[in-house]
Design a protein around this motif. Structure first.
Motif, PDB file in Angstrom:
ATOM      1  N   GLU A 180       0.943  -1.360  -0.169  1.00 21.52           N
ATOM      2  CA  GLU A 180       0.099  -0.001  -0.001  1.00 21.52           C
ATOM      3  C   GLU A 180       0.784   1.330  -0.114  1.00 21.52           C
ATOM      4  O   GLU A 180       1.967   1.427   0.756  1.00 21.52           O
ATOM      5  N   GLY A 181       0.429   2.118  -0.570  1.00 25.23           N
ATOM      6  CA  GLY A 181       1.077   3.656  -0.699  1.00 25.23           C
ATOM      7  C   GLY A 181       2.411   3.626  -1.599  1.00 25.23           C
ATOM      8  O   GLY A 181       3.199   4.661  -1.573  1.00 25.23           O
ATOM      9  N   ALA A 182       2.735   2.415  -2.156  1.00 27.93           N
ATOM     10  CA  ALA A 182       4.149   2.297  -2.691  1.00 27.93           C
ATOM     11  C   ALA A 182       4.345   3.434  -4.132  1.00 27.93           C
ATOM     12  O   ALA A 182       3.084   3.953  -4.641  1.00 27.93           O
ATOM     13  N   ARG A 183       5.223   3.836  -4.386  1.00 29.41           N
ATOM     14  CA  ARG A 183       5.635   4.673  -5.622  1.00 29.41           C
ATOM     15  C   ARG A 183       6.554   3.746  -6.526  1.00 29.41           C
ATOM     16  O   ARG A 183       7.244   2.751  -5.893  1.00 29.41           O
ATOM     17  N   LEU A 184       6.643   3.983  -7.860  1.00 28.76           N
ATOM     18  CA  LEU A 184       7.392   3.251  -8.760  1.00 28.76           C
ATOM     19  C   LEU A 184       8.279   4.163  -9.788  1.00 28.76           C
ATOM     20  O   LEU A 184       7.419   5.041 -10.083  1.00 28.76           O
ATOM     21  N   VAL A 185       9.225   4.136  -9.789  1.00 25.14           N
ATOM     22  CA  VAL A 185      10.095   4.864 -10.870  1.00 25.14           C
ATOM     23  C   VAL A 185      10.508   3.907 -12.015  1.00 25.14           C
ATOM     24  O   VAL A 185      10.994   2.966 -11.773  1.00 25.14           O
ATOM     25  N   ILE A 186       9.719   4.106 -13.314  1.00 28.57           N
ATOM     26  CA  ILE A 186       9.998   3.192 -14.294  1.00 28.57           C
ATOM     27  C   ILE A 186      10.308   3.857 -15.641  1.00 28.57           C
ATOM     28  O   ILE A 186       9.773   4.907 -15.848  1.00 28.57           O
ATOM     29  N   GLY A 187      11.447   3.053 -16.023  1.00 24.77           N
ATOM     30  CA  GLY A 187      11.735   3.753 -17.531  1.00 24.77           C
ATOM     31  C   GLY A 187      10.875   3.068 -18.787  1.00 24.77           C
ATOM     32  O   GLY A 187      11.043   1.903 -18.649  1.00 24.77           O
ATOM     33  N   MET A 188      10.503   3.931 -19.495  1.00 26.13           N
ATOM     34  CA  MET A 188       9.956   3.305 -20.843  1.00 26.13           C
ATOM     35  C   MET A 188      10.359   4.132 -22.095  1.00 26.13           C
ATOM     36  O   MET A 188      10.449   5.142 -22.213  1.00 26.13           O
TER      37      MET A 188
ATOM     38  N   GLU B  60      11.759  13.418 -27.109  1.00 23.20           N
ATOM     39  CA  GLU B  60      10.527  12.640 -26.292  1.00 23.20           C
ATOM     40  C   GLU B  60      10.692  11.391 -26.710  1.00 23.20           C
ATOM     41  O   GLU B  60       9.781  10.384 -27.196  1.00 23.20           O
ATOM     42  N   TRP B  61      12.299  10.758 -26.474  1.00 24.82           N
ATOM     43  CA  TRP B  61      12.453   9.455 -27.136  1.00 24.82           C
ATOM     44  C   TRP B  61      12.695   8.261 -25.944  1.00 24.82           C
ATOM     45  O   TRP B  61      12.328   7.240 -26.180  1.00 24.82           O
ATOM     46  N   PHE B  62      12.300   9.054 -24.659  1.00 30.16           N
ATOM     47  CA  PHE B  62      12.391   7.990 -23.483  1.00 30.16           C
ATOM     48  C   PHE B  62      11.734   8.717 -22.535  1.00 30.16           C
ATOM     49  O   PHE B  62      11.739  10.086 -22.325  1.00 30.16           O
ATOM     50  N   SER B  63      11.076   8.149 -21.459  1.00 29.44           N
ATOM     51  CA  SER B  63      10.506   8.333 -20.432  1.00 29.44           C
ATOM     52  C   SER B  63      10.576   7.857 -19.141  1.00 29.44           C
ATOM     53  O   SER B  63      10.871   6.623 -19.049  1.00 29.44           O
ATOM     54  N   ILE B  64      11.001   9.004 -18.040  1.00 27.76           N
ATOM     55  CA  ILE B  64      11.175   8.174 -16.648  1.00 27.76           C
ATOM     56  C   ILE B  64       9.671   8.557 -16.113  1.00 27.76           C
ATOM     57  O   ILE B  64       9.259   9.868 -16.020  1.00 27.76           O
ATOM     58  N   ILE B  65       9.038   7.648 -15.533  1.00 29.01           N
ATOM     59  CA  ILE B  65       7.723   7.835 -15.020  1.00 29.01           C
ATOM     60  C   ILE B  65       7.576   7.688 -13.496  1.00 29.01           C
ATOM     61  O   ILE B  65       8.295   6.389 -13.007  1.00 29.01           O
ATOM     62  N   LEU B  66       7.129   8.389 -12.699  1.00 30.75           N
ATOM     63  CA  LEU B  66       6.770   8.087 -11.275  1.00 30.75           C
ATOM     64  C   LEU B  66       5.149   7.972 -11.276  1.00 30.75           C
ATOM     65  O   LEU B  66       4.473   8.682 -11.618  1.00 30.75           O
ATOM     66  N   ALA B  67       4.988   6.633 -10.796  1.00 31.66           N
ATOM     67  CA  ALA B  67       3.800   6.228 -10.598  1.00 31.66           C
ATOM     68  C   ALA B  67       3.457   6.216  -8.875  1.00 31.66           C
ATOM     69  O   ALA B  67       4.342   5.749  -8.222  1.00 31.66           O
ATOM     70  N   GLU B  68       2.225   5.878  -8.734  1.00 27.61           N
ATOM     71  CA  GLU B  68       1.644   5.534  -7.384  1.00 27.61           C
ATOM     72  C   GLU B  68       0.686   4.448  -7.505  1.00 27.61           C
ATOM     73  O   GLU B  68      -0.053   4.503  -8.078  1.00 27.61           O
TER      74      GLU B  68
END
Ligand code: AVJ
Length: 315
Positions: A174-182, A299-307
């Motif tokens: 619960e309450g976790a965050r995620l940094v993911i490269g796409m 806009e070739w790559f994204s680092i996304i912060l998700a919750e």
């Protein structure tokens, strides 16, 4: 015959006999394959590593500012030599938990990070992160930040990618965050060059699978009868790597006979590319809401912060 992993044998024998011959991409990474991949990341045509690293250099401070204090950083895959320190330096986590199926890679990367972060508690977990797992008791009460760089998510078809992202959510709690490269969709010429470089390193990386089959599974595949092919599958929004027979060829692996006609291929990897909305939909399908998306000028790559989205009623 060198140490044959029974799962490798099963996957190769079933994969070569399948109506659309294919071998799971994870078998590309033996010692030699991992070295060749390292070499790929330094190629002029291979933009993902360089672009993601630059994004982390530029934005890890902003990422850190959006997090709680005392996070435990949980990395899916053992720490990469350059990207992990960039995040750790900005976030100042309370602990670091690398998860990897290879104990050897885990020990090597933990060793390297201990030297640079002597005060950081490191709790390596040797496990396959595609399934939910229990984190070490030492981090049970810390807020969790998952880290999944490298666009590794791109290797999974949508259905497995959603399963994986769900497993991560359940592992982190619960309450976790995620940094993911796409990796993002872009001009096809740029993508094809990145997966079929002029120096032939990606070709060697792909063909190494056949050498590995010969060595570990007692195969007699004439490697020169195959060539590397990178193709763009527009309907699936992905680069595919294949090994294509350049002539009719027959060979034996682990005592079983296989024949390929000229032009037939063995599918060895998918690398899915996501548009801005695609990446959000994928994350949302797995219960993650996007907090922010950082991308480069092109806009070739994204680092996304998700919750992690809390469960809720919805219409
Ligand atoms: C490390 C799996 C993300 O798909 O771009 C590089 C692997 N294959 N060149 C990718 C790879 C061919 C890479 N991943």
């Amino acid at each position: 015959m060198a140490r044959a992993d029974p799962a490798f044998r099963t996957d190769v024998l079933a994969g070569l006999a399948a109506p659309i011959p294919a071998v799971p991409a994870r078998w590309l990474y033996d010692r030699r394959g991992s070295e060749l991949f390292e070499e790929i990341t330094r190629l002029p045509e291979y933009y993902p590593t360089r672009t993601e690293t630059a994004l982390l250099e530029r934005y890890s401070g902003e990422i850190a500012a959006m997090l709680a204090k005392g996070e435990a950083v949980v990395e899916f895959g053992s720490g990469s030599s350059t990207k992990t320190p960039l995040l750790l330096r900005a976030v100042h986590p309370a602990a670091y938990v690398p998860i990897d199926i290879s104990g050897e890679f885990l020990r090597e990367s933990a060793e390297a990070l201990r030297a640079e972060f002597p005060d950081l508690p490191i709790h390596p977990v040797e496990a396959d992160f595609v399934r939910p797992l229990e984190l070490p008791a030492a981090v049970a009460n810390a807020p969790k930040l998952g880290f999944f760089p490298g666009s590794t998510i791109g290797n999974f078809v949508a259905r497995s990618a959603v399963d994986l992202l769900r497993a991560m959510k359940s592992t982190l709690g619960e309450g976790a965050r995620l940094v993911i490269g796409m990796d993002r969709t872009k001009d096809v010429e740029i993508l094809l060059a990145a997966y079929d470089d002029a120096a032939g390193v990606t070709a060697a990386f792909n063909l190494n699978l056949l050498h590995r089959i010969n060595t570990e599974l007692g195969g007699d595949i004439p490697v020169e009868a195959f060539r590397h092919r990178a193709i763009w599958n527009d309907a699936m929004s992905r680069i595919e790597m294949h090994l294509e027979a350049v002539r009719d060829v027959a060979f034996t692996v682990a005592g079983e006979r296989f024949a390929f006609a000229a032009g037939a291929t063995i599918h060895t990897e998918n690398s899915h590319k996501y548009g801005y909305r695609d990446s959000r939909l994928l994350l949302r399908a797995a219960g993650w809401g996007v907090v922010r998306d950082w991308t480069d000028e092109r806009e070739w790559f994204s680092i996304i912060l998700a919750e992690a989205e809390p469960p809720r009623f919805a219409p």
